[in-house]
Design a protein around this motif. Structure first.
Motif, mmCIF file in Angstrom:
data_model
loop_
_atom_site.group_PDB
_atom_site.id
_atom_site.type_symbol
_atom_site.label_atom_id
_atom_site.label_comp_id
_atom_site.label_asym_id
_atom_site.label_seq_id
_atom_site.Cartn_x
_atom_site.Cartn_y
_atom_site.Cartn_z
ATOM 1 N N ILE A 77 0.777 -1.211 -0.006
ATOM 2 C CA ILE A 77 0.014 0.097 0.046
ATOM 3 C C ILE A 77 0.962 1.215 -0.077
ATOM 4 O O ILE A 77 0.651 2.210 -0.601
ATOM 5 C CB ILE A 77 -0.905 -0.076 1.137
ATOM 6 N N LEU A 78 1.710 1.229 0.788
ATOM 7 C CA LEU A 78 2.929 2.309 0.687
ATOM 8 C C LEU A 78 3.553 2.718 -0.400
ATOM 9 O O LEU A 78 3.541 3.667 -1.020
ATOM 10 C CB LEU A 78 3.812 2.152 1.973
ATOM 11 N N GLN A 79 4.079 1.764 -1.145
ATOM 12 C CA GLN A 79 4.484 1.819 -2.476
ATOM 13 C C GLN A 79 3.520 2.582 -3.443
ATOM 14 O O GLN A 79 4.008 3.106 -4.493
ATOM 15 C CB GLN A 79 4.945 0.451 -2.889
ATOM 16 N N MET A 80 2.287 2.058 -3.235
ATOM 17 C CA MET A 80 1.306 2.687 -4.440
ATOM 18 C C MET A 80 1.199 4.081 -4.148
ATOM 19 O O MET A 80 0.918 4.754 -5.118
ATOM 20 C CB MET A 80 0.124 2.236 -4.004
ATOM 21 N N SER A 81 1.802 4.796 -3.065
ATOM 22 C CA SER A 81 1.918 6.401 -3.177
ATOM 23 C C SER A 81 2.752 6.690 -4.294
ATOM 24 O O SER A 81 2.643 8.018 -4.726
ATOM 25 C CB SER A 81 2.433 6.635 -1.824
ATOM 26 N N VAL A 82 3.722 6.230 -4.661
ATOM 27 C CA VAL A 82 4.702 6.449 -5.994
ATOM 28 C C VAL A 82 3.789 6.476 -7.188
ATOM 29 O O VAL A 82 4.039 7.257 -7.897
ATOM 30 C CB VAL A 82 5.729 5.630 -5.867
ATOM 31 N N TYR A 83 2.748 5.622 -7.227
ATOM 32 C CA TYR A 83 2.365 5.359 -8.528
ATOM 33 C C TYR A 83 0.890 5.685 -8.409
ATOM 34 O O TYR A 83 0.395 6.196 -9.711
ATOM 35 C CB TYR A 83 2.212 3.754 -8.992
ATOM 36 N N SER A 84 0.194 5.789 -7.709
ATOM 37 C CA SER A 84 -1.269 6.580 -7.791
ATOM 38 C C SER A 84 -1.603 7.419 -6.794
ATOM 39 O O SER A 84 -2.696 7.987 -6.588
ATOM 40 C CB SER A 84 -2.235 5.261 -7.626
ATOM 41 N N GLY A 85 -0.584 7.818 -6.197
ATOM 42 C CA GLY A 85 -0.699 9.135 -5.249
ATOM 43 C C GLY A 85 -0.937 8.736 -3.665
ATOM 44 O O GLY A 85 -1.374 7.787 -3.398
ATOM 45 N N PHE A 86 -0.829 9.814 -2.955
ATOM 46 C CA PHE A 86 -0.967 9.675 -1.374
ATOM 47 C C PHE A 86 -2.355 9.348 -1.117
ATOM 48 O O PHE A 86 -2.707 8.436 -0.243
ATOM 49 C CB PHE A 86 -0.382 10.677 -0.776
ATOM 50 N N PRO A 87 -3.230 10.040 -1.654
ATOM 51 C CA PRO A 87 -4.849 9.783 -1.310
ATOM 52 C C PRO A 87 -5.092 8.242 -1.331
ATOM 53 O O PRO A 87 -5.705 7.587 -0.661
ATOM 54 C CB PRO A 87 -5.466 10.682 -2.310
ATOM 55 N N SER A 88 -4.955 7.684 -2.518
ATOM 56 C CA SER A 88 -5.089 6.256 -2.765
ATOM 57 C C SER A 88 -4.526 5.339 -1.439
ATOM 58 O O SER A 88 -5.228 4.507 -1.133
ATOM 59 C CB SER A 88 -4.699 5.629 -4.071
ATOM 60 N N SER A 89 -3.174 5.613 -1.240
ATOM 61 C CA SER A 89 -2.464 4.836 -0.043
ATOM 62 C C SER A 89 -2.924 5.016 1.206
ATOM 63 O O SER A 89 -3.424 4.138 1.900
ATOM 64 C CB SER A 89 -1.082 5.118 -0.159
ATOM 65 N N ILE A 90 -3.586 6.176 1.469
ATOM 66 C CA ILE A 90 -4.357 6.673 2.692
ATOM 67 C C ILE A 90 -5.537 5.708 2.886
ATOM 68 O O ILE A 90 -5.740 5.111 3.798
ATOM 69 C CB ILE A 90 -4.646 8.352 2.681
ATOM 70 N N ASN A 91 -6.506 5.867 1.762
ATOM 71 C CA ASN A 91 -7.566 5.095 1.645
ATOM 72 C C ASN A 91 -7.445 3.815 1.991
ATOM 73 O O ASN A 91 -8.132 3.038 2.719
ATOM 74 C CB ASN A 91 -8.319 5.480 0.542
ATOM 75 N N ALA A 92 -6.462 3.053 1.370
ATOM 76 C CA ALA A 92 -6.161 1.555 1.553
ATOM 77 C C ALA A 92 -5.656 1.363 2.798
ATOM 78 O O ALA A 92 -5.771 0.229 3.276
ATOM 79 C CB ALA A 92 -5.130 1.343 0.048
ATOM 80 N N MET A 93 -4.815 2.204 3.327
ATOM 81 C CA MET A 93 -4.213 1.888 4.621
ATOM 82 C C MET A 93 -5.292 1.909 5.702
ATOM 83 O O MET A 93 -5.458 1.084 6.584
ATOM 84 C CB MET A 93 -3.138 2.926 4.997
ATOM 85 N N ASN A 94 -6.338 2.697 5.677
ATOM 86 C CA ASN A 94 -7.400 2.847 6.221
ATOM 87 C C ASN A 94 -8.288 1.429 6.307
ATOM 88 O O ASN A 94 -8.848 0.975 7.265
ATOM 89 C CB ASN A 94 -8.289 4.138 6.093
ATOM 90 N N ALA A 95 -8.261 1.041 4.887
ATOM 91 C CA ALA A 95 -9.229 -0.177 4.871
ATOM 92 C C ALA A 95 -8.245 -1.231 5.586
ATOM 93 O O ALA A 95 -9.091 -2.341 6.008
ATOM 94 C CB ALA A 95 -9.135 -0.589 3.148
ATOM 95 N N LEU A 96 -7.044 -1.467 5.289
ATOM 96 C CA LEU A 96 -6.291 -2.451 6.060
ATOM 97 C C LEU A 96 -6.547 -2.262 7.539
ATOM 98 O O LEU A 96 -6.694 -3.298 8.111
ATOM 99 C CB LEU A 96 -4.828 -2.234 5.782
ATOM 100 N N LYS A 97 -6.524 -1.312 8.132
ATOM 101 C CA LYS A 97 -6.741 -0.966 9.513
ATOM 102 C C LYS A 97 -8.010 -1.749 10.000
ATOM 103 O O LYS A 97 -8.233 -2.171 10.975
ATOM 104 C CB LYS A 97 -6.543 0.601 9.721
ATOM 105 N N GLU A 98 -9.131 -1.475 9.165
ATOM 106 C CA GLU A 98 -10.546 -1.964 9.416
ATOM 107 C C GLU A 98 -10.399 -3.247 9.355
ATOM 108 O O GLU A 98 -11.132 -4.105 10.261
ATOM 109 C CB GLU A 98 -11.667 -1.289 8.384
ATOM 110 N N VAL A 99 -9.788 -3.973 8.544
ATOM 111 C CA VAL A 99 -9.782 -5.518 8.038
ATOM 112 C C VAL A 99 -9.017 -6.066 9.297
ATOM 113 O O VAL A 99 -9.549 -6.825 9.813
ATOM 114 C CB VAL A 99 -9.094 -5.905 6.863
ATOM 115 N N LEU A 100 -8.094 -5.367 9.880
ATOM 116 C CA LEU A 100 -7.295 -6.032 11.001
ATOM 117 C C LEU A 100 -8.085 -5.817 12.350
ATOM 118 O O LEU A 100 -8.007 -6.910 12.995
ATOM 119 C CB LEU A 100 -5.978 -5.199 11.260
ATOM 120 N N LEU A 101 -8.807 -4.741 12.300
ATOM 121 C CA LEU A 101 -9.802 -4.838 13.528
ATOM 122 C C LEU A 101 -10.842 -5.793 13.404
ATOM 123 O O LEU A 101 -11.239 -6.807 14.471
ATOM 124 C CB LEU A 101 -10.536 -3.232 13.718
#
Length: 248
Positions: A77-101
């Protein structure tokens, strides 16, 4: 995915059937790419596209279920900040956080995995050049020749952020980094020269032609046949160029 197919029963049962039969019967059942690699490819593609959050959460679960550690998924997800920008990585990181919970609530304790080394490079530009050269020994000079006069900042930021800060992190293998990048660029469909570079880089660091073909077939499910056809065409061109260079 099976749950989503059932949810479609009252509006489009055919779509639900095709999801199961095509996505999982035809494509996921193929053995040219292991399941962990497939799920890393899908997480990176859905993160990059940024328009399928429920499906992204399904495949984050899939990545964790097929052998990826929490930190490996974070790195994709962090690597995608290079290719699709920080907003996409932020949203995906929040999705990961929800999945882990959600997984913790069900008593699932996922492996945290290797943490990236914290050592700060004294010269980020030099480290970035080294990391890019590990993928293709000529690419740094190509990048400088193309943009040093017109936009030297672009060269600097590409090397320092994209390669020194991100690609040098050692909590995800170079193989998985290239799988993530190839799938994301294929799904985005807007960066053919960069896709060709990363296909070539993937072959340079040990990905096989078969594995990359399987990534393209996988993308028919998530970004559609046109993107997969264009990606396969890019692979075909890269292979022809490599063969020509070998024969010269």
């Amino acid at each position: 995915m099976e749950k989503q197919a059932k949810n479609l029963k009252d509006i489009s049962p055919d779509l639900g059937i095709y999801i199961i039969e095509y996505a999982f019967g035809d494509v996921y059942s193929r053995d040219g790419l292991d399941l962990k690699s497939k799920e890393i490819a899908v997480v990176s593609a859905l993160t990059a596209m940024g328009n399928a959050q429920p499906q992204l959460k399904v495949h984050i679960n899939g990545a964790l279920n097929t052998g990826s550690s929490i930190n490996e998924v974070k790195e994709v997800i962090l690597q995608m900040s290079v290719y699709s920008g920080f907003p996409s990585s932020i949203n995906a990181m929040n999705a990961l956080k929800e999945v882990l919970l959600e997984r913790e609530k069900h008593g699932i304790n996922d492996e945290i995995g290797k943490t990236a080394s914290k050592a700060k490079p004294t010269n980020r530009l030099k480290l970035g050049e080294q990391e890019l050269s590990n993928l293709d020994s000529l690419q740094v000079e190509r990048l400088k020749a193309a943009y040093n006069t017109f936009s030297p900042e672009l060269v600097k930021f590409t090397l320092e952020y994209g390669y020194a800060d991100i690609f040098s992190r050692d909590s995800l293998s170079k193989k998985y980094r290239q799988i993530a990048t190839i799938s994301a660029l294929t799904a985005l469909g807007t960066a053919q020269p960069q896709l060709k570079f990363h296909i070539n880089a993937g072959l340079n660091i040990g990905l096989t032609e078969t594995e990359i073909k399987e990534i393209m077939l996988l993308m028919t499910i998530y970004s559609g046949f046109p993107s997969a056809i264009n990606g396969t065409h890019a692979l075909k061109e890269v292979l022809a160029e490599r063969m020509k260079n070998q024969n010269n």
